[in-house]
Each structure stands twice: as C-alpha cells, then as structure tokens.
Design an enzyme around this catalytic site. Structure first.
Site, PDB file in Angstrom:
ATOM      1  N   ASN A  72      17.830 -22.843  -5.807  1.00  0.00           N
ATOM      2  CA  ASN A  72      18.426 -24.005  -5.205  1.00  0.00           C
ATOM      3  C   ASN A  72      20.017 -25.056  -5.619  1.00  0.00           C
ATOM      4  OD1 ASN A  72      18.101 -25.111  -8.168  1.00  0.00           O
ATOM      5  ND2 ASN A  72      16.576 -26.642  -7.898  1.00  0.00           N
ATOM      6  N   VAL A  74      22.089 -23.573  -4.556  1.00  0.00           N
ATOM      7  CA  VAL A  74      22.936 -22.149  -2.872  1.00  0.00           C
ATOM      8  C   VAL A  74      22.896 -23.810  -2.169  1.00  0.00           C
ATOM      9  CG1 VAL A  74      23.377 -20.636  -1.428  1.00  0.00           C
ATOM     10  CG2 VAL A  74      23.238 -20.165  -3.965  1.00  0.00           C
ATOM     11  N   VAL A  76      25.241 -24.974   1.955  1.00  0.00           N
ATOM     12  CA  VAL A  76      26.227 -24.631   3.034  1.00  0.00           C
ATOM     13  C   VAL A  76      26.318 -25.952   3.284  1.00  0.00           C
ATOM     14  CG1 VAL A  76      27.193 -23.997   4.987  1.00  0.00           C
ATOM     15  CG2 VAL A  76      25.715 -22.836   3.097  1.00  0.00           C
ATOM     16  N   GLY A  78      28.488 -27.679   6.239  1.00  0.00           N
ATOM     17  CA  GLY A  78      28.954 -27.836   7.121  1.00  0.00           C
ATOM     18  C   GLY A  78      30.402 -27.392   6.897  1.00  0.00           C
ATOM     19  N   ASN A  80      31.523 -24.953   4.265  1.00  0.00           N
ATOM     20  CA  ASN A  80      31.913 -24.528   2.589  1.00  0.00           C
ATOM     21  C   ASN A  80      29.960 -23.795   2.109  1.00  0.00           C
ATOM     22  OD1 ASN A  80      34.605 -24.842   1.723  1.00  0.00           O
ATOM     23  ND2 ASN A  80      34.421 -26.530   2.186  1.00  0.00           N
ATOM     24  N   ASN A  90      17.354 -23.876 -21.624  1.00  0.00           N
ATOM     25  CA  ASN A  90      16.566 -22.782 -21.694  1.00  0.00           C
ATOM     26  C   ASN A  90      17.595 -21.878 -22.969  1.00  0.00           C
ATOM     27  OD1 ASN A  90      14.897 -20.206 -21.498  1.00  0.00           O
ATOM     28  ND2 ASN A  90      14.562 -20.468 -19.578  1.00  0.00           N
ATOM     29  N   THR A  92      15.822 -18.870 -24.166  1.00  0.00           N
ATOM     30  CA  THR A  92      15.573 -17.150 -23.633  1.00  0.00           C
ATOM     31  C   THR A  92      16.115 -16.780 -23.700  1.00  0.00           C
ATOM     32  OG1 THR A  92      14.227 -18.022 -22.359  1.00  0.00           O
ATOM     33  CG2 THR A  92      14.604 -15.662 -22.468  1.00  0.00           C
ATOM     34  N   GLU A 141      29.906  -0.543  -8.585  1.00  0.00           N
ATOM     35  CA  GLU A 141      30.326  -1.820  -7.595  1.00  0.00           C
ATOM     36  C   GLU A 141      32.003  -1.693  -8.024  1.00  0.00           C
ATOM     37  OE1 GLU A 141      31.168  -5.993 -10.755  1.00  0.00           O
ATOM     38  OE2 GLU A 141      29.214  -5.070 -11.529  1.00  0.00           O
ATOM     39  N   GLU A 146      36.870 -11.943  -9.728  1.00  0.00           N
ATOM     40  CA  GLU A 146      36.205 -12.726 -11.364  1.00  0.00           C
ATOM     41  C   GLU A 146      37.419 -13.025 -11.566  1.00  0.00           C
ATOM     42  OE1 GLU A 146      33.999 -10.076 -14.741  1.00  0.00           O
ATOM     43  OE2 GLU A 146      35.132  -8.507 -13.504  1.00  0.00           O
ATOM     44  N   ARG A 167      22.791   3.955 -15.886  1.00  0.00           N
ATOM     45  CA  ARG A 167      21.528   3.101 -16.011  1.00  0.00           C
ATOM     46  C   ARG A 167      21.034   3.569 -17.243  1.00  0.00           C
ATOM     47  NH1 ARG A 167      23.116  -1.794 -14.054  1.00  0.00           N
ATOM     48  NH2 ARG A 167      21.748  -1.883 -14.916  1.00  0.00           N
TER      49      ARG A 167
END
Length: 490
Positions: A72, A74, A76, A78, A80, A90, A92, A141, A146, A167
């Site tokens: 929630n 994100v 648009v 109209g 942008n 939080n 954690t 990537e 950035e 990884r």
C-alpha cells in the site's frame, strides 16, 4: 543537463545512446509507461499499468536494512508513479525502528542490448531512491539511479553503480572508485538532489538512463548526456567537463585494491574533452587485466548476460539506518517522503531498413533562420532531429531515418560551409590523410551520421593522418574546426 521531462513529452525526447551502425531504436511498449492513469494503493499484491507492473519486490524479501516494503505504499496519481515512505515501529530488523516503503517490479524482463531510462523526482529524505535492473536469481544488478536525496554529504552525488553477487556465501561486488560518485553542478553538499527535485513544491525530474550494450559494456546517461562508461577492463567518466579513462591497479583477493581513503586505487590512462570509444578500448587493452564489470569473476568471466527485472523503490539501507535515520517529521511530511516517477521507457536497437529517400517524403524541407535558401548544395541541415543534405537541384536527401527514434540532439553538422579540407583515400580502409589544413594544430572529430563523436584525434599540416582502422564499414563525417567532409569506410 537542465531539461525537465514531462510525461506528455517523453516520446519526443531523443534516445541519447547510439543504436549502432545501420540501426535505429524501437520502443518496447510492454515495458514503457507514462503513468498517465490512476492506480489506488491496496493492501495486497496487484498488477497495474495494463499488467506491466506489480506493487512489490520480485521475490518475498521485504527490503534491506530497516526497510519494510508494503503493497500500500505504491500508487499512480494520474501523472506519476508515487512511492511514499512512513515510520515503522517494527524493530525486527537491526533492533531499531524502521520505515514502511514501496517497491515496484516489472512483469517483463529486459536483456542486452537495451536502453532503459526514467524521469525521476527523488524523495527529499535520508533514504535511497532507486531505479535498477536485477536478474531473477539476484546475481546480476545494474543500478540506473541510486540517489540519496537528503543524506548529509551523499545528497550531492548520484551513485553510478552495478553489483555482481555470489549468493552462498553471500558476496557483493560493486564499484568503489571515486568517479562512481557522480557530482553535478546543480547540487551541493548543502543543496542536494532532494532539494533540487522538491523545488519548493514545484517538483523537478532528473532523467537517468543506462544503455546495456553487452555483457561487458554499460553506458550511463544523465539528462541525455553520457557521463560514464564501463567497458571490459576500463572506465570512462566525465569529471568537471573532462573525460577520465581509468583502470584498476591491483586485486586484493576477490576485490580491487583500495587506497587508504577507502576508494579503489586506479590509474588514469588518458583524458579528453570528448568521449572517445577508441580511447577506452586502448585503456582496457593497456590495463592490468582486471574487469571493471566483474573483477572477482563471480559470473564465470561471462559478464552480465541474464535477463533482468526493472525495479523501482525507496529503501533504508543498513549503512543509512546506522548513520542517517530520517526524523519522524520527515517521514510524515509530503515534502520529504515521496519519490515520483514521471515515466519509464525501454528501447531495443533494430536494423534500419529506411533512409536514403528524399527528405520531403517524411518532413518539410529543412529551414535555417526561416529561409531554406540559406543552404547551398552539399550543406547539411537538421529539422526535428533528422539530418538532411541539400542537393544541387534544391531538393533534400534524407541522411537519418525520419521514422527512427534515434534523432540528432546537437547541431554537430549544421550549416557546414563549402569544405576546404579534403580526405584521401576516400573510401578508406585504415589511414586517411587530411589536406587543406592551416597553421597550428586541430582537433579532428569523426562522427556518425547520427551526430555521435566516436573518435577525436589531433592533426596538423605536418601530421595530417587520421587512424580509422577501428571504424566499422559505413559512412561518417570528419569535422575539423568549421570544415567537414563525408568519409566512407570500406
């Protein structure tokens, strides 16, 4: 570099990269979006933009550092794509309160050769606004932007970077040379990118683009200007108006050796006023053999070959969370907490079957100061980014394809007087001599018909030889001062 891009106009902005000899750019409509529609924030994963995007990361991970990506965050509006951040209690992650933020991922992937660009207004807050490409297995990537909008010191830079990963055990390489932190005279340590984009509420957008040319070749563009190139074993970066061609000095295990200041130790091979592909090739060939794409050989020497998702997000990275946590007031302020994206566009190069026809078949005759008769036979003109040459019968020959998205952005060959220089041999294969030069030394530029300078060499009346052995077969323009001639390479 000060152009502000509007959503209604992005299709008319020329692609700044060169598609290649005999090629033009083709829009990838299934990945390009002007965000001129509405998508309301929802609390579940949802596609939007006719299925081009969804409102989360490309796997279950919910963000780095103290970031918690939420569906929630994100929407648009109209005009942008809008990603909004807010405070999270939080603890954690890292044992401290974090931030709720949004992340967007494309449903289709891109693979080289491809040009990807976006117009972005970064969040004016101590977080990272990001627009990047990432392979599904999280090993390759390319960061298109950035940007640390309001992070002390870093807010004056755009980090031009990429990552090569292992990884297990987790190992991350990204460039650490000083030139990877690109500075721009529009911003300072006191007035950063967040301030510039916010602009007291009249938001501005910076265009960031990457041409992923091949597995070992990336080109980075800011507002349509080439600023950095990564090619095999060398980098080229525009620093205060001068191109610096560099390579890494040595390796320390799986990573390039750093100086005592923490930045990668480099050798400057050459400098130039204009970017020269042959110079970065020479720098790579004369380097110590250390790849600038994947120095630790994490990708098995293959470079970047995997198809990648497009990802857009705001995040609190670990180092930010430890040193630059946004205030509660900033996290609650619409003047600070929103990253906006005006548009995203993606192009692939394709073979050009057009060109060579009379210019009047696709555009009006070019004009100069409102008078097309200003041009004499043999001179060149640009109209709407299209290059023409005037014939002796008064008609215009089309040099670049009027249907192409690759248009000329600088008047590099406009209003060329009758040339006093001559080239021989022409057509040529390796070396070309220039006659008709005056006293002193000159910079001779070799340009594509699309206006891109691909070689700059110093010549004089005595030393009047151009080296063209690195050029592919085709037609070029040789320009010396205000004189120019067409050159054909066999």
């Amino acid at each position: 570099m000060g152009q502000i891009a509007n959503a209604q106009e992005w299709k008319n902005i020329p692609v700044p990269a060169w598609a290649g000899q005999g090629k033009t750019w083709e829009l990838q409509s299934n990945l390009s979006d002007d965000f001129n529609y509405n998508f309301n924030a929802v609390n579940y994963r949802s596609n939007f933009g006719n299925g081009k995007w969804y409102n989360f990361y490309h796997n279950a991970w919910d963000g780095p550092g103290t970031t918690y990506w939420k569906h929630n965050r994100v929407k648009v509006d109209g005009d942008n794509l809008v990603i909004t951040v807010a405070k999270s209690n939080n603890t954690t992650k890292m044992g401290i309160p974090g931030v709720f933020s949004g992340c967007v991922t494309s449903n289709k992937r891109v693979v080289y050769p491809v040009y990807v660009e976006s117009a972005i207004s970064v969040a004016n807050i101590s977080l990272a606004s990001c627009f990047w490409l990432l392979s599904p297995d999280d090993t390759q990537e390319i960061d298109i932007i950035e940007n640390y909008g309001n992070v002390p010191w870093f807010k004056q830079f755009t980090h031009i970077s990429h990552h090569s990963f292992i990884r297990t055990p987790f190992t991350d390489y990204q460039p650490r040379d000083w030139n990877s932190w690109y500075n721009d005279n529009r911003v300072t340590a006191n007035y950063g990118w967040g301030d510039w984009c916010w602009n007291n509420g009249n938001r501005r957008y910076v265009r960031m683009g990457v041409y992923w040319v091949g597995p070992k070749h990336f080109e980075y563009y800011i507002d349509g200007k080439l600023v950095r190139v990564m090619y095999r074993n060398a980098t080229a970066t525009k620093v205060n108006g001068t191109w610096q061609y560099q390579y890494f000095n040595a390796m320390n295990g799986k990573f390039p050796t750093n100086n005592t200041n923490g930045y990668t130790a480099v050798t400057t091979y050459a400098t130039s006023t204009n970017y020269n592909f042959s110079t970065i090739q020479a720098a790579s060939n004369n380097s110590r053999g250390i790849s600038v794409i994947d120095p630790g050989n994490f990708q098995g020497g293959n470079g970047f070959t995997k198809a990648m998702d497009i990802i857009i997000n705001v995040e609190s990275q670990q180092w930010l969370a430890l040193n630059h946590t946004p205030s509660n007031a900033d996290l609650a302020s619409p003047a600070r907490n929103q990253m906006k994206v005006d548009w995203v566009r993606v192009y692939k190069p394709k073979s050009n079957s057009g060109g060579g026809s009379n210019g009047t078949t696709c555009a009006n005759a070019p004009t100069y100061n409102g008078n097309s008769n200003s041009y004499s036979a043999g001179q060149y003109a640009i109209n709407g980014g299209i290059l023409y040459r005037k014939r002796s019968d008064g008609q215009w020959d089309l040099i670049t394809n009027c249907n192409s998205s690759s248009r000329i952005t600088e008047l590099v060959t406009v209003d060329i007087p009758v040339a006093q220089i001559s080239l021989s041999p022409n057509p040529a294969e390796g070396l070309v001599k220039i006659s008709g030069l005056g006293e002193g030394t000159y910079q001779a530029n070799i340009l594509t018909l699309q206006g891109q300078i691909i070689s700059s060499q110093t010549v004089s009346r005595e030393s009047n030889t151009l080296h063209t052995d690195a050029l592919s077969s085709g037609v070029y323009i040789v320009r010396v001062a205000d004189q120019a001639q067409k050159l054909i390479i066999r």
